[in-house]
Design an enzyme around this catalytic site. Structure first.
Site, PDB file in Angstrom:
ATOM      1  N   ASP A  67     -11.028   6.694   7.771  1.00 43.06           N
ATOM      2  CA  ASP A  67     -11.613   6.628   5.741  1.00 43.06           C
ATOM      3  C   ASP A  67     -12.982   6.453   6.078  1.00 43.06           C
ATOM      4  O   ASP A  67     -13.272   6.887   6.734  1.00 43.06           O
ATOM      5  CB  ASP A  67     -10.312   5.877   5.219  1.00 43.06           C
ATOM      6  CG  ASP A  67     -10.649   3.878   6.010  1.00 43.06           C
ATOM      7  OD1 ASP A  67     -11.663   3.955   6.770  1.00 43.06           O
ATOM      8  OD2 ASP A  67     -10.118   3.394   5.816  1.00 43.06           O
ATOM      9  N   ASN A 135      -3.677  -7.074   2.135  1.00 44.50           N
ATOM     10  CA  ASN A 135      -2.735  -6.885   1.297  1.00 44.50           C
ATOM     11  C   ASN A 135      -2.194  -5.710   2.023  1.00 44.50           C
ATOM     12  O   ASN A 135      -0.685  -5.377   1.343  1.00 44.50           O
ATOM     13  CB  ASN A 135      -2.992  -6.088   0.128  1.00 44.50           C
ATOM     14  CG  ASN A 135      -4.167  -5.047  -0.149  1.00 44.50           C
ATOM     15  OD1 ASN A 135      -3.966  -4.222   1.441  1.00 44.50           O
ATOM     16  ND2 ASN A 135      -4.875  -4.159  -0.926  1.00 44.50           N
ATOM     17  N   HIS A 137      -2.521  -3.233   3.889  1.00 41.20           N
ATOM     18  CA  HIS A 137      -3.230  -1.875   4.073  1.00 41.20           C
ATOM     19  C   HIS A 137      -3.598  -1.157   5.132  1.00 41.20           C
ATOM     20  O   HIS A 137      -3.613  -1.678   6.102  1.00 41.20           O
ATOM     21  CB  HIS A 137      -4.690  -1.253   2.813  1.00 41.20           C
ATOM     22  CG  HIS A 137      -5.478  -1.966   3.151  1.00 41.20           C
ATOM     23  ND1 HIS A 137      -6.582  -2.625   2.320  1.00 41.20           N
ATOM     24  CD2 HIS A 137      -6.283  -1.611   3.795  1.00 41.20           C
ATOM     25  CE1 HIS A 137      -7.704  -2.741   3.463  1.00 41.20           C
ATOM     26  NE2 HIS A 137      -7.527  -1.806   4.407  1.00 41.20           N
ATOM     27  N   GLU A 142      -3.519   1.927  -0.191  1.00 40.40           N
ATOM     28  CA  GLU A 142      -3.320   0.371  -0.887  1.00 40.40           C
ATOM     29  C   GLU A 142      -1.201   0.439  -0.806  1.00 40.40           C
ATOM     30  O   GLU A 142      -0.929   1.466  -1.170  1.00 40.40           O
ATOM     31  CB  GLU A 142      -4.017  -0.114  -1.631  1.00 40.40           C
ATOM     32  CG  GLU A 142      -5.343   0.304  -1.669  1.00 40.40           C
ATOM     33  CD  GLU A 142      -6.257  -0.985  -1.558  1.00 40.40           C
ATOM     34  OE1 GLU A 142      -5.756  -1.484  -1.102  1.00 40.40           O
ATOM     35  OE2 GLU A 142      -7.619  -1.406  -1.243  1.00 40.40           O
TER      36      GLU A 142
HETATM   37  C1  GLP Z   1     -10.504  -2.238   5.671  1.00 42.12           C
HETATM   38  C2  GLP Z   1     -10.721  -0.163   6.226  1.00 42.12           C
HETATM   39  C3  GLP Z   1      -9.476  -0.763   7.189  1.00 42.12           C
HETATM   40  C4  GLP Z   1      -9.192  -1.669   7.836  1.00 42.12           C
HETATM   41  C5  GLP Z   1      -9.689  -3.111   6.833  1.00 42.12           C
HETATM   42  C6  GLP Z   1      -9.436  -4.743   8.099  1.00 42.12           C
HETATM   43  O1  GLP Z   1     -10.374  -1.884   4.829  1.00 42.12           O
HETATM   44  N1  GLP Z   1     -10.615   0.619   5.410  1.00 42.12           N
HETATM   45  O2  GLP Z   1      -9.157   0.183   7.456  1.00 42.12           O
HETATM   46  O3  GLP Z   1      -8.205  -1.389   8.680  1.00 42.12           O
HETATM   47  O4  GLP Z   1     -10.757  -2.662   6.322  1.00 42.12           O
HETATM   48  O5  GLP Z   1     -10.605  -4.199   8.224  1.00 42.12           O
HETATM   49  P1  GLP Z   1     -10.677  -5.951   9.839  1.00 42.12           P
HETATM   50  O6  GLP Z   1     -10.367  -5.399  10.653  1.00 42.12           O
HETATM   51  O7  GLP Z   1     -12.672  -5.882   9.287  1.00 42.12           O
HETATM   52  O8  GLP Z   1     -10.392  -7.026   8.544  1.00 42.12           O
END
Ligand code: GLP
Length: 240
Positions: A67, A135, A137, A142
Site C-alpha cells: 500500500d 482494528n 486491517h 479497513e
Molecule cells: C499500516 C499499514 C499496514 C500495517 C499496519 C500496522 O496501517 N498499512 O500494512 O500492517 O500499519 O503497522 P505497525 O506494524 O506499525 O503496527
C-alpha cells in the site's frame, strides 16, 4: 491457519526471517509481497544481515508492496516507498526496477490502481508478508472491505489515522486516503506470514484467529488460506 507464539519481538523477527531466507534459497527469483509499519523492521534487519553474510541474494527477486498513502511523493520521508528504501532496499542487492508499490501520487489514481492490479495478476506472489492494524486491517483494507476486492483507493478510518500519527509530526499530516492491494490479491499469495507484536494488537489477533471469519475484521479471512501463519509475541497472543 497456523499460529506460532514467540517470547518476544526478537524471536518473532527471527522466525519470520527464517521463512523468508528459506524461500530466497529455494527460489532465488521469487516474488515477494512486502509490508511497511514498525512490526517488520526486525525482520528486515535480519534479512539485511543474511544478505551481508552472503546467505541470501535479492538480485533476481521481485517485490510488490501492499500500500501507499495518497498525495505523498516517493521521496517524502513518510511515504511507504521511502520507508522501503531506507529500511531494506538501500542495503541489499535488489534491482529497484523490480520493486513495485501503488503510485499514491499519480494524477489518475484509478488508472494507477488498475495498472497495479494487472501487474499483480501477472506476477503471483510466492510469499506475502503482513502486519495487522489495531482494528484488524491488512494493508489498508479497513473493516468491511470486500473480501474479493482488488487494488483500489480507500479512505482511512479515524483509528488508523490515529495509530499512524506517531510516525508524522501531527495527526493533521497523516493522509486521509491511500491505495491498497485488495484482499483477494493478498489472499492469492502461495504463502502468507502475518506478524503481530504488542498488547494493542491482542484484540485484532483474537478477532482474526478465534472468532469466525467476519467482514468487520479483514484479517479473519486468512483463516481460509491454505498456507498462512500468524507469528505473534506473547503480548499479541495474550487473549488466545
Ligand atoms: C499500516 C499499514 C499496514 C500495517 C499496519 C500496522 O496501517 N498499512 O500494512 O500492517 O500499519 O503497522 P505497525 O506494524 O506499525 O503496527
Amino acid at each position: 491457519m497456523q499460529v506460532k507464539i514467540c517470547r518476544d519481538y526478537e524471536e518473532v523477527s527471527r522466525a519470520a526471517a527464517d521463512i523468508f531466507e528459506k524461500e530466497l534459497k529455494k527460489k532465488p527469483n521469487c516474488v515477494l509481497g512486502l509490508a511497511t509499519g514498525t512490526t517488520p523492521l526486525g525482520l528486515y534487519k535480519n534479512l539485511i544481515k543474511a544478505y551481508k553474510k552472503e546467505k541470501v541474494s535479492f538480485k533476481d527477486v521481485t517485490v510488490f508492496n501492499l500500500d501507499e498513502y495518497v498525495g505523498l511523493e516517493k521521496a517524502h520521508p513518510q511515504s511507504y516507498a521511502y520507508f522501503m528504501r531506507k529500511n531494506l532496499f538501500d542495503f541489499i542487492d535488489i534491482n529497484l526496477e523490480r520493486t513495485f508499490i501503488p503510485d499514491g501520487s499519480a494524477e489518475n489514481l484509478e488508472a494507477a490502481c488498475g495498472e497495479y492490479s494487472d501487474l499483480l495478476s501477472k506476477n503471483p506472489r510466492d510469499l506475502q508478508l503482513l502486519g495487522i492494524g489495531g482494528n484488524g486491517h491488512i494493508a489498508f483494507n479497513e473493516p468491511f472491505s470486500p473480501f474479493d476486492g482488488k487494488t483500489r483507493l480507500v479512505t482511512l478510518t479515524e483509528k488508523t489515522i490515529n495509530d499512524n500519527a506517531r510516525l508524522f509530526n501531527s495527526e493533521n499530516e497523516v493522509p486521509k486516503r491511500a491505495l491498497t492491494m485488495g484482499i483477494s490479491e493478498i489472499f492469492a499469495a502461495k504463502k502468507i506470514v502475518l506478524l503481530a507484536c504488542g498488547k494493542e494488537k491482542a484484540p485484532a489477533v483474537y478477532n482474526s484467529t478465534v472468532l469466525p471469519v467476519l467482514p468487520d475484521c479483514p484479517a479473519s479471512v486468512l483463516q481460509r488460506h491454505k498456507d498462512c501463519i500468524f507469528i505473534l509475541d506473547e503480548l499479541a497472543a495474550s487473549m488466545l
